[in-house]
Design an enzyme around this catalytic site. Sequence first.
Site, PDB file in Angstrom:
ATOM      1  N   HIS A   1       0.803  -1.224   0.000  1.00  0.00           N
ATOM      2  CA  HIS A   1       0.000   0.000   0.000  1.00  0.00           C
ATOM      3  C   HIS A   1       0.837   1.276   0.000  1.00  0.00           C
ATOM      4  O   HIS A   1       0.280   2.363  -0.069  1.00  0.00           O
ATOM      5  CB  HIS A   1      -0.952   0.014   1.203  1.00  0.00           C
ATOM      6  N   HIS A   2       2.157   1.186   0.057  1.00  0.00           N
ATOM      7  CA  HIS A   2       2.992   2.388   0.069  1.00  0.00           C
ATOM      8  C   HIS A   2       3.684   2.652  -1.261  1.00  0.00           C
ATOM      9  O   HIS A   2       4.030   3.790  -1.558  1.00  0.00           O
ATOM     10  CB  HIS A   2       4.077   2.284   1.155  1.00  0.00           C
ATOM     11  N   ALA A   3       3.949   1.608  -2.035  1.00  0.00           N
ATOM     12  CA  ALA A   3       4.731   1.771  -3.259  1.00  0.00           C
ATOM     13  C   ALA A   3       4.095   2.803  -4.189  1.00  0.00           C
ATOM     14  O   ALA A   3       2.879   2.835  -4.368  1.00  0.00           O
ATOM     15  CB  ALA A   3       4.871   0.434  -3.972  1.00  0.00           C
TER      16      ALA A   3
END
Length: 217
Positions: free
Chosen positions: A193-195
């Site tokens: 969920h951060h990329a």
Amino acid sequence: MLLPLNYHGRAESGCTSSLIVLLLGSALLVRSSPLSLATRRWGRTNPKLGRMLRYPTSVAVAPSLQIYTHEGCLKHKVMFHPESPERLRYLMEDIIPTLSSRLSFDVISPNRLPTKEDLQLIHTPDYVESTFEAFRQVRDGHAVSVFLDSDTQVVEGTEESAMRGAGVTLQAVEDVVEGKALRAFVMVRPPGHHAEPNTAMGFCVFNNIMLGLAHAQ
């Protein structure tokens, strides 16, 4: 966090999409939601839109919940790192079997891997190629680890885990869209969920959350 999606895949309040996505750390919950009459009319006049927004015809017989995961997601392991395989292993071996016996849901392990084209739905071609090159360097023994950014490493096992995580996400979303399940709870790692489109971030190689949303279109 609940993200109701419109037919462009954008989160909006009060929209009538058939998918609602719940972000739970590194897990993903996708479920069907009732559609308005207007949305159903759009589906009749626009087959492509209707394919995405129609209320699944198999709702009456589809499982209410299915868990999606894969043991390959345990293989990514960075020494002395807080994001460890034990987090997922605990869910797979201790929590889910107990809940499954009480709530009667199935645990699905899709044998699916994403293509480069799948990953390029949300990541730039350059980033996808650089990630695959990092996988190759570690796989061929040319490097023990490759940093994709300051805190996201590719080590032995990362390729298997990251690719399995993306593939599981794709299959889960597809099954909900096609009415094979009303809800899909996805348990994968590395986190997804951060990329960013052009870089890894926050231990995340691929952004599985956005990949699932893009695939739903």
